[in-house]
Design a protein around this motif. Structure first.
Motif, mmCIF file in Angstrom:
data_model
loop_
_atom_site.group_PDB
_atom_site.id
_atom_site.type_symbol
_atom_site.label_atom_id
_atom_site.label_comp_id
_atom_site.label_asym_id
_atom_site.label_seq_id
_atom_site.Cartn_x
_atom_site.Cartn_y
_atom_site.Cartn_z
ATOM 1 N N ASN A 227 69.964 61.170 63.522
ATOM 2 C CA ASN A 227 69.734 61.343 62.085
ATOM 3 C C ASN A 227 70.155 60.149 61.241
ATOM 4 O O ASN A 227 70.363 60.296 60.042
ATOM 5 N N GLN A 228 70.285 58.983 61.840
ATOM 6 C CA GLN A 228 70.545 57.764 61.083
ATOM 7 C C GLN A 228 69.219 57.050 60.873
ATOM 8 O O GLN A 228 68.376 57.010 61.765
ATOM 9 N N CYS A 229 69.047 56.487 59.712
ATOM 10 C CA CYS A 229 67.818 55.776 59.396
ATOM 11 C C CYS A 229 67.970 54.301 59.767
ATOM 12 O O CYS A 229 68.978 53.673 59.451
ATOM 13 N N TYR A 230 66.962 53.761 60.430
ATOM 14 C CA TYR A 230 66.930 52.346 60.794
ATOM 15 C C TYR A 230 65.704 51.710 60.146
ATOM 16 O O TYR A 230 64.575 52.100 60.447
ATOM 17 N N ASN A 231 65.933 50.758 59.253
ATOM 18 C CA ASN A 231 64.819 50.046 58.645
ATOM 19 C C ASN A 231 64.242 49.082 59.667
ATOM 20 O O ASN A 231 64.972 48.394 60.376
#
Length: 105
Positions: free
Chosen positions: A51-55
């Protein structure tokens, strides 16, 4: 503090850490490979967090989800906006275009 109280406090602290830490360390296992444009530059995320966002910048082209989590590909940075595709664990996509990715169970 008495010796007995110190022993009990130490045991309680260890028990709390044992229960709390496994959840904090959870995340995908494996690698997620994608390509940034221009130049078709290969990029890899190793063991990304749940659930971590990675650009991803301007990602487009082949994607390989070698993790044990579903990858949600987003049209916008910050995992905002529409999900352009989902790539299941162990699957790949040939024409993915996205700006960020999040890994979910």
């Amino acid at each position: 503090m008495s010796r007995r109280a110190s022993t009990i406090l130490g045991s309680l602290t260890a028990a709390v850490l044992t229960v709390a830490l496994p959840g904090a360390a959870q995340g995908a296992q494996g690698t997620f490979t994608y390509h940034r444009q221009p130049g078709n530059v290969t990029s890899v995320l190793n063991n990304p967090g749940d659930n971590q966002c990675y650009n991803s910048g301007n990602a487009a082209g082949a994607v390989d989800n070698g993790t044990n989590r579903t990858a949600e590909l987003y049209a916008s940075a910050g995992c905002r906006g529409d999900i352009t595709a989902t790539v299941n664990p162990g699957d790949s996509a040939n024409r993915a275009a996205f700006r960020s990715v999040k890994f979910t169970r």
